[in-house]
Design an enzyme around this catalytic site. Structure first.
Site, PDB file in Angstrom:
ATOM      1  N   TYR A 286       0.804  -1.214   0.000  1.00 33.69           N
ATOM      2  CA  TYR A 286       0.000   0.000   0.000  1.00 33.69           C
ATOM      3  C   TYR A 286       0.839   1.267   0.000  1.00 33.69           C
ATOM      4  O   TYR A 286       0.390   2.314  -0.450  1.00 33.69           O
ATOM      5  CB  TYR A 286      -0.933   0.026   1.222  1.00 33.69           C
TER       6      TYR A 286
ATOM      7  N   LYS B 220       3.876 -15.449   3.479  1.00 27.49           N
ATOM      8  CA  LYS B 220       4.109 -16.238   2.260  1.00 27.49           C
ATOM      9  C   LYS B 220       5.613 -16.475   2.178  1.00 27.49           C
ATOM     10  O   LYS B 220       6.278 -16.126   1.200  1.00 27.49           O
ATOM     11  CB  LYS B 220       3.555 -15.462   1.048  1.00 27.49           C
TER      12      LYS B 220
ATOM     13  N   ASP C   8      -2.158 -18.525   1.625  1.00 28.21           N
ATOM     14  CA  ASP C   8      -3.129 -19.256   0.790  1.00 28.21           C
ATOM     15  C   ASP C   8      -3.838 -20.329   1.610  1.00 28.21           C
ATOM     16  O   ASP C   8      -5.056 -20.488   1.553  1.00 28.21           O
ATOM     17  CB  ASP C   8      -2.465 -19.829  -0.477  1.00 28.21           C
TER      18      ASP C   8
ATOM     19  N   ASP D 139      -6.018  -7.412   4.243  1.00 29.84           N
ATOM     20  CA  ASP D 139      -7.149  -6.854   3.500  1.00 29.84           C
ATOM     21  C   ASP D 139      -7.986  -7.996   2.923  1.00 29.84           C
ATOM     22  O   ASP D 139      -9.215  -8.021   3.060  1.00 29.84           O
ATOM     23  CB  ASP D 139      -6.628  -5.950   2.376  1.00 29.84           C
TER      24      ASP D 139
ATOM     25  N   ASP E  38     -11.939  -9.949   4.388  1.00 30.89           N
ATOM     26  CA  ASP E  38     -13.211 -10.069   3.661  1.00 30.89           C
ATOM     27  C   ASP E  38     -13.789 -11.490   3.745  1.00 30.89           C
ATOM     28  O   ASP E  38     -15.008 -11.660   3.688  1.00 30.89           O
ATOM     29  CB  ASP E  38     -13.041  -9.660   2.193  1.00 30.89           C
TER      30      ASP E  38
END
Ligand code: IPM
Ligand code: MG
Length: 366
Positions: free
Chosen positions: A141, A192, A225, A249, A253
């Site tokens: 970001y 990751k 993942d 982020d 959701d």
């Protein structure tokens, strides 16, 4: 100690949901005689006609000075149509960065009462009480270099940089261990590290902080993942999760599907404790401006109302009142009062009627 609260309803459904949240806040303030000073200002596209900016100078300095900001939403067609110079000051990402709101708390709580709206089987929903801590000041970001540029042969390329310093990781890691320490003493760090160097550093630093400073917290690591799959299928296994900005982020959701709707998810973005002994804080629903349903009076105000609960807990240190608000929300949906996003087979109510229903229950307890 008096607290200054700044309300910025913003774009899209922001004003609709924040109107209900403000009613809840005012009821609690009055009943519990809280020492707060509430200011509200135009924000986003609504501020433009008057100020040619998304926020006036005065409101911006009040925002920086506030102990807590109750924020609705930013974005949508009207906002996108504003000239870039109007958006330069006071945008959401800028507020997060300038106020050093690096710790973004996104609780995902499974309400049994909402089993009919959730993606989860009812028996898996009961145990869902996850606190996702998203790092909010770093990563893709804000990383430099960034931008879209031309090469000599005329082919454009876009670039963003995922970058984290050791200090940024230490800061959010400590915050996460503290949160976990006040909960079930289990922390899952999500990265990751099988591919990204940023993640390898992240994992190394979180592991070191845990071993040196928080030996009493059980730390685990998971690839992002895999975490996405686990959150969608068996979120009950998690207690506290910490992850970097973009991963947080996306993962948060998924929490919307679990909780029944994005309209159920509040968030708090906190700074470190400053020299005056206070934290800066911004509270915003996770759902955003929702242009598709703006102006229809059907948006779910519960995420915004749950933001008021978080504000009571984290800025006013009134966990008792926060719990009352959360209970009122829970009992409201439990009684089958539903906006369309969480309706399942129930009849639906408007944004305002949902606010009325929560206020009615709250008035009986606080
Ligand atoms: C969120 C939102 C924001 C983000 C957008 C509106 C910039 O998706 O708070 O999750 O990406 O951080
Ligand atoms: Mg998001």
């Amino acid at each position: 100690m008096s607290h200054r609260i700044m309300i910025l309803p913003g774009d899209g459904i922001g004003p609709e949901v924040i109107t209900q949240a403000r009613r809840v806040l005012e009821l609690v303030v009055e009943r519990a005689s809280l020492d707060v000073e509430i200011t509200q200002a135009l924000y986003g596209a609504a501020a433009y006609p008057e100020y040619k900016r998304i926020i006036s100078d005065e409101a911006l300095s009040d925002t920086f000075a506030a102990d807590a900001i109750l924020f609705g939403a930013i974005g949508g067609d009207a906002y996108d149509a504003l000239p870039p110079e109007a958006r330069r000051e006071g945008g959401l990402l800028q507020l997060r960065k300038q106020m050093q709101l690096f710790a973004n708390l996104r609780p995902i709580v499974g309400f049994r009462e909402l089993a009919d709206a959730s993606s989860l089987k009812p028996e898996r929903l009961d145990s869902v009480n996850v606190l996702l801590l998203r790092e909010l000041n770093g990563g893709l970001y804000f990383g430099q270099p960034r931008g879209i540029s031309d090469t000599d042969d005329g082919v454009r390329f876009g670039r963003n940089t995922m970058v984290y310093s050791e200090l940024e990781i230490e800061r959010v890691a400590r915050f996460a261990f503290e949160l976990a320490g006040a909960r079930d003493k289990r922390l899952m760090s999500v990265d990751k590290a099988n591919v990204l160097e940023t993640s390898r550093l992240w994992r190394e630093v979180v592991t070191r902080i845990g071993a040196e400073e928080y030996p009493g917290i059980a730390l685990d690591h998971m690839f992002v993942d895999n975490c996405a799959m686990q959150l969608a299928g068996r979120p009950g296994q998690f207690d506290t999760i910490v992850t970097e900005n973009t991963f947080g982020d996306i993962l948060s959701d998924i929490g919307g599907a679990v909780a029944g709707s994005l309209g159920m998810l509040p968030s708090a973005s906190l700074s470190a404790v400053g020299e005056d002994g206070r934290r800066k804080a911004l509270y915003e629903p996770v759902h955003g401006s929702a242009p598709d349903i703006t102006g229809q009076g059907i948006a779910n105000p519960l995420a915004a109302i749950l933001c008021v609960a978080m504000l009571l807990r984290h800025s006013l240190e009134r966990a008792d009142l926060a719990a009352e608000v959360e209970l009122a929300v829970r009992s409201t949906v439990g009684a089958g009062v539903r906006t369309p996003d969480i309706a399942a087979s129930h009849p639906t109510v408007s944004t305002r009627e949902m606010g009325d229903a929560v206020l009615q229950r709250l008035a009986e307890t606080v």
